[in-house]
Design a protein around this motif. Structure first.
Motif, PDB file in Angstrom:
ATOM      1  N   UNK A  12      -3.481   5.404  -5.317  1.00  0.00           N
ATOM      2  CA  UNK A  12      -2.671   4.927  -4.355  1.00  0.00           C
ATOM      3  C   UNK A  12      -3.378   5.344  -2.898  1.00  0.00           C
ATOM      4  N   UNK A  13      -3.652   6.373  -2.803  1.00  0.00           N
ATOM      5  CA  UNK A  13      -4.433   7.079  -1.591  1.00  0.00           C
ATOM      6  C   UNK A  13      -5.701   6.314  -1.167  1.00  0.00           C
ATOM      7  N   UNK A  14      -6.127   5.776  -2.431  1.00  0.00           N
ATOM      8  CA  UNK A  14      -7.620   5.001  -1.961  1.00  0.00           C
ATOM      9  C   UNK A  14      -7.478   3.728  -1.941  1.00  0.00           C
ATOM     10  N   UNK A  15      -6.625   3.078  -2.826  1.00  0.00           N
ATOM     11  CA  UNK A  15      -6.570   1.398  -2.913  1.00  0.00           C
ATOM     12  C   UNK A  15      -5.142   1.237  -3.297  1.00  0.00           C
ATOM     13  N   UNK A  16      -4.703  -0.355  -3.305  1.00  0.00           N
ATOM     14  CA  UNK A  16      -3.894  -0.774  -3.779  1.00  0.00           C
ATOM     15  C   UNK A  16      -4.250  -2.059  -4.574  1.00  0.00           C
ATOM     16  N   UNK A  17      -4.066  -2.161  -5.737  1.00  0.00           N
ATOM     17  CA  UNK A  17      -4.311  -3.370  -6.675  1.00  0.00           C
ATOM     18  C   UNK A  17      -3.266  -4.394  -6.363  1.00  0.00           C
TER      19      UNK A  17
END
Length: 202
Positions: A12-17
Motif C-alpha cells: 500500500x505504500x507503493x500502490x493501490x489496486x
C-alpha cells in the motif's frame, strides 16, 4: 495477484489496486487488514463508503448500478462487499465481473472494491470466474489461523507494538487463557497496556 497479510503495508505504500479480496476465518486479522485498506484509501481521497452485505441480502443490480454511477459528492468512494460464507450465484458472479470490467476500463477509477469472505476453497472457489477476475486485476489476501510458534510470535509482536515486554511465563499464560483466539489475546494485550506502568509483563 496474491498477497500475504504481512506484505500489505509495503504494497500500500507503493500502490493501490482497484479491488482487494480478503478471505479467511480469522476475524481479527481480516478486520485489521480491511481497516488498513480503508485507511490507505482515505489517505488517497476515498471518502465515501457504500456497503453490501450477505447478512441483509445482496442486491447485485444495485451493486452494478452503484459502480457505474457518479459519486454522490463527486469524490472517490469504496464499494464494500461482505460475502462471509456465501458465494455469488451465477448472476452475482457475472455482475461482479461486469463491475471489475468497469474498474479495469478506467471509467470508474474513483471506485475501490473491497470484498470480504470466508476461507477460499482450493478447488471450488479458486476455479470460480469471479475469484479469477479479482486475482487478475487486483489482490487476493488469504488469512490463516495463527497457531503454535506463529501464535507466540504474533503475541510477542502485538505486545511490542503496545510498548510492552513479556517474559516466557507471561506469554505462555496469555496463550493458554486466550485459547488460541486472536481477538481474546488482542483484548488482553490492550488491557495490559492500560494496567502495566513500566511496560514489563510478568
Amino acid at each position: 495477484m496474491r498477497l500475504r497479510p504481512e506484505q500489505l503495508g509495503k504494497h500500500l505504500s507503493a500502490t493501490m489496486l482497484p479491488v482487494y479480496l480478503v478471505a479467511g476465518d480469522e476475524p481479527l486479522q481480516q478486520g485489521e487488514l480491511l481497516d488498513d485498506l480503508r485507511r490507505a484509501a482515505r489517505d488517497q481521497g476515498f471518502d465515501e463508503r457504500q456497503r453490501f452485505s450477505s447478512d441483509t441480502g445482496i442486491d447485485w443490480n444495485a451493486l452494478l448500478n452503484e459502480s457505474q454511477s457518479m459519486s454522490l459528492f463527486g469524490g472517490r468512494r469504496i464499494l464494500e462487499l461482505v460475502l462471509n460464507d456465501k458465494r455469488p450465484d451465477k448472476t452475482g458472479s457475472q455482475i461482479l465481473r461486469d463491475v471489475l470490467a468497469g474498474l479495469k476500463g478506467g471509467a470508474s477509477s474513483d471506485t475501490l472494491l473491497l470484498i470480504r469472505c470466508s476461507r477460499l476453497d482450493r478447488r471450488k472457489d479458486w476455479n470460480s470466474a469471479w475469484v479469477k477476475a479479482v486475482d487478475e486485476m487486483g489482490a487476493v489476501i488469504e488469512v490463516w489461523p495463527v497457531e503454535g510458534k506463529g501464535l507466540r510470535n504474533w503475541l510477542q509482536e502485538r505486545l511490542t507494538s503496545r510498548g510492552l515486554r513479556a517474559n516466557e511465563d507471561a506469554l505462555a499464560l496469555l496463550i493458554e487463557r486466550s485459547e488460541g483466539t486472536l481477538l481474546a489475546a488482542a483484548q488482553e494485550v490492550d488491557k495490559l497496556a492500560l494496567l502495566v506502568e513500566d511496560g514489563q509483563v510478568g
